[in-house]
Design a protein around this motif. Structure first.
Motif, PDB file in Angstrom:
ATOM      1  N   SER A 148       0.833  -1.212   0.000  1.00 50.37           N
ATOM      2  CA  SER A 148       0.000   0.000   0.000  1.00 50.37           C
ATOM      3  C   SER A 148       0.867   1.262   0.000  1.00 50.37           C
ATOM      4  O   SER A 148       0.532   2.252  -0.652  1.00 50.37           O
ATOM      5  N   THR A 149       1.989   1.234   0.708  1.00 46.43           N
ATOM      6  CA  THR A 149       2.881   2.395   0.733  1.00 46.43           C
ATOM      7  C   THR A 149       3.554   2.567  -0.619  1.00 46.43           C
ATOM      8  O   THR A 149       3.706   3.688  -1.113  1.00 46.43           O
ATOM      9  N   TRP A 150       3.934   1.446  -1.250  1.00 42.71           N
ATOM     10  CA  TRP A 150       4.514   1.507  -2.596  1.00 42.71           C
ATOM     11  C   TRP A 150       3.501   2.110  -3.574  1.00 42.71           C
ATOM     12  O   TRP A 150       3.839   2.949  -4.410  1.00 42.71           O
ATOM     13  N   LEU A 151       2.233   1.705  -3.470  1.00 40.45           N
ATOM     14  CA  LEU A 151       1.203   2.249  -4.357  1.00 40.45           C
ATOM     15  C   LEU A 151       0.996   3.738  -4.116  1.00 40.45           C
ATOM     16  O   LEU A 151       0.809   4.513  -5.066  1.00 40.45           O
ATOM     17  N   ASP A 152       1.024   4.171  -2.852  1.00 34.48           N
ATOM     18  CA  ASP A 152       0.924   5.605  -2.545  1.00 34.48           C
ATOM     19  C   ASP A 152       2.090   6.366  -3.170  1.00 34.48           C
ATOM     20  O   ASP A 152       1.913   7.443  -3.729  1.00 34.48           O
ATOM     21  N   LEU A 153       3.291   5.800  -3.078  1.00 32.76           N
ATOM     22  CA  LEU A 153       4.470   6.446  -3.647  1.00 32.76           C
ATOM     23  C   LEU A 153       4.366   6.515  -5.169  1.00 32.76           C
ATOM     24  O   LEU A 153       4.665   7.553  -5.775  1.00 32.76           O
ATOM     25  N   ALA A 154       3.919   5.424  -5.792  1.00 32.76           N
ATOM     26  CA  ALA A 154       3.762   5.411  -7.247  1.00 32.76           C
ATOM     27  C   ALA A 154       2.706   6.420  -7.690  1.00 32.76           C
ATOM     28  O   ALA A 154       2.909   7.134  -8.688  1.00 32.76           O
ATOM     29  N   GLU A 155       1.610   6.510  -6.951  1.00 36.36           N
ATOM     30  CA  GLU A 155       0.563   7.492  -7.283  1.00 36.36           C
ATOM     31  C   GLU A 155       1.113   8.910  -7.177  1.00 36.36           C
ATOM     32  O   GLU A 155       0.854   9.757  -8.034  1.00 36.36           O
ATOM     33  N   HIS A 156       1.904   9.159  -6.151  1.00 35.13           N
ATOM     34  CA  HIS A 156       2.538  10.476  -5.997  1.00 35.13           C
ATOM     35  C   HIS A 156       3.475  10.757  -7.176  1.00 35.13           C
ATOM     36  O   HIS A 156       3.473  11.857  -7.730  1.00 35.13           O
ATOM     37  N   ALA A 157       4.259   9.759  -7.572  1.00 32.80           N
ATOM     38  CA  ALA A 157       5.185   9.931  -8.703  1.00 32.80           C
ATOM     39  C   ALA A 157       4.427  10.199  -9.993  1.00 32.80           C
ATOM     40  O   ALA A 157       4.809  11.071 -10.778  1.00 32.80           O
ATOM     41  N   LEU A 158       3.347   9.465 -10.203  1.00 32.89           N
ATOM     42  CA  LEU A 158       2.569   9.644 -11.431  1.00 32.89           C
ATOM     43  C   LEU A 158       1.887  11.008 -11.482  1.00 32.89           C
ATOM     44  O   LEU A 158       1.718  11.571 -12.563  1.00 32.89           O
ATOM     45  N   SER A 159       1.534  11.554 -10.347  1.00 34.34           N
ATOM     46  CA  SER A 159       0.857  12.853 -10.328  1.00 34.34           C
ATOM     47  C   SER A 159       1.761  13.984 -10.795  1.00 34.34           C
ATOM     48  O   SER A 159       1.290  15.007 -11.263  1.00 34.34           O
ATOM     49  N   GLY A 160       3.096  13.790 -10.694  1.00 34.19           N
ATOM     50  CA  GLY A 160       4.018  14.823 -11.137  1.00 34.19           C
ATOM     51  C   GLY A 160       4.814  14.438 -12.353  1.00 34.19           C
ATOM     52  O   GLY A 160       5.755  15.129 -12.722  1.00 34.19           O
ATOM     53  N   GLN A 161       4.434  13.352 -13.013  1.00 37.03           N
ATOM     54  CA  GLN A 161       5.209  12.850 -14.142  1.00 37.03           C
ATOM     55  C   GLN A 161       4.811  13.549 -15.438  1.00 37.03           C
ATOM     56  O   GLN A 161       3.652  13.831 -15.679  1.00 37.03           O
ATOM     57  N   TYR A 162       5.827  13.820 -16.235  1.00 40.32           N
ATOM     58  CA  TYR A 162       5.609  14.366 -17.566  1.00 40.32           C
ATOM     59  C   TYR A 162       5.633  13.226 -18.575  1.00 40.32           C
ATOM     60  O   TYR A 162       6.163  12.154 -18.302  1.00 40.32           O
ATOM     61  N   ASP A 163       5.085  13.449 -19.761  1.00 42.47           N
ATOM     62  CA  ASP A 163       5.069  12.423 -20.801  1.00 42.47           C
ATOM     63  C   ASP A 163       6.460  11.854 -21.042  1.00 42.47           C
ATOM     64  O   ASP A 163       7.426  12.591 -21.196  1.00 42.47           O
ATOM     65  N   ASN A 164       6.532  10.538 -21.066  1.00 44.80           N
ATOM     66  CA  ASN A 164       7.757   9.797 -21.349  1.00 44.80           C
ATOM     67  C   ASN A 164       8.902  10.042 -20.367  1.00 44.80           C
ATOM     68  O   ASN A 164      10.026   9.648 -20.626  1.00 44.80           O
TER      69      ASN A 164
END
Length: 185
Positions: free
Chosen positions: A152-168
């Motif tokens: 669950s913590t890994w998923l929270d971290l991934a969601e946080h990363a995806l929220s600030g990710q730019y294309d490619n």
């Protein structure tokens, strides 16, 4: 002495977390090099459970006490260290499990299964291991020991990363101005 757990991570600011981390007095393991070496009979399972001679240690206070004496050497061996004894300990994966995460003021704070609080940054980096399809994320805690992020913590971290990710752009996060890749190289 009764144990007062820290307040829930969600309710803490980065300053609160830093204050709680600074207030925790840990033994000076780095200055201890005892001559007596023996086995401890302790094993930390991959799920973060602690065992002594095959029986699970169920008292959280004992786990916290042992965890404060845990050190990992450069050769990968784990030891419980006191001023007079150095005892081997078996660790199946990581010594700790990160069970909660909070993003605050440009930092990522994590709560461990021992109620320790750790802020990712230059002294406590995150690292990705495994393969790109199923990475495992680890956080440096102290004395060479790491915490593996639970699912669950890994998923929270991934969601946080995806929220600030730019294309490619590669999947990554920043904490205390340090950038950490979430996909193994």
């Amino acid at each position: 002495m009764p144990y007062d757990p820290p307040p829930e991570l969600a309710g803490l600011t980065l300053a609160d977390v830093a204050e709680l981390v600074a207030a925790r007095k840990l033994p000076p393991l780095e200055s201890w090099d005892p001559p007596a070496i023996e086995p401890s009979g302790i094993r930390i399972a991959a799920d973060g459970s602690w065992y002594h001679d095959g029986s699970r240690i169920t008292r959280a206070a004992m786990v916290r006490a042992f965890a404060s004496l845990l050190r990992r050497e450069a050769d990968g061996t784990y030891w419980l260290v006191t001023p007079h004894y150095k005892q081997t300990i078996e660790v199946e994966d990581a010594a700790f499990i990160a069970v909660d995460m909070k993003v605050d003021d440009g930092a990522l704070a994590f709560r461990l299964n021992t109620d320790d609080l750790v802020v990712a940054g230059p002294d406590n980096p995150l690292r990705a291991s495994g393969d790109p399809q199923s990475p495992a994320i680890y956080l440096m805690v102290r004395h060479g020991c790491e915490a593996r992020l639970d699912r669950s913590t890994w998923l929270d971290l991934a969601e946080h990363a995806l929220s600030g990710q730019y294309d490619n752009a590669p999947l990554q996060v920043t904490s205390l101005n340090e950038c950490f890749a979430l996909v193994p190289a």
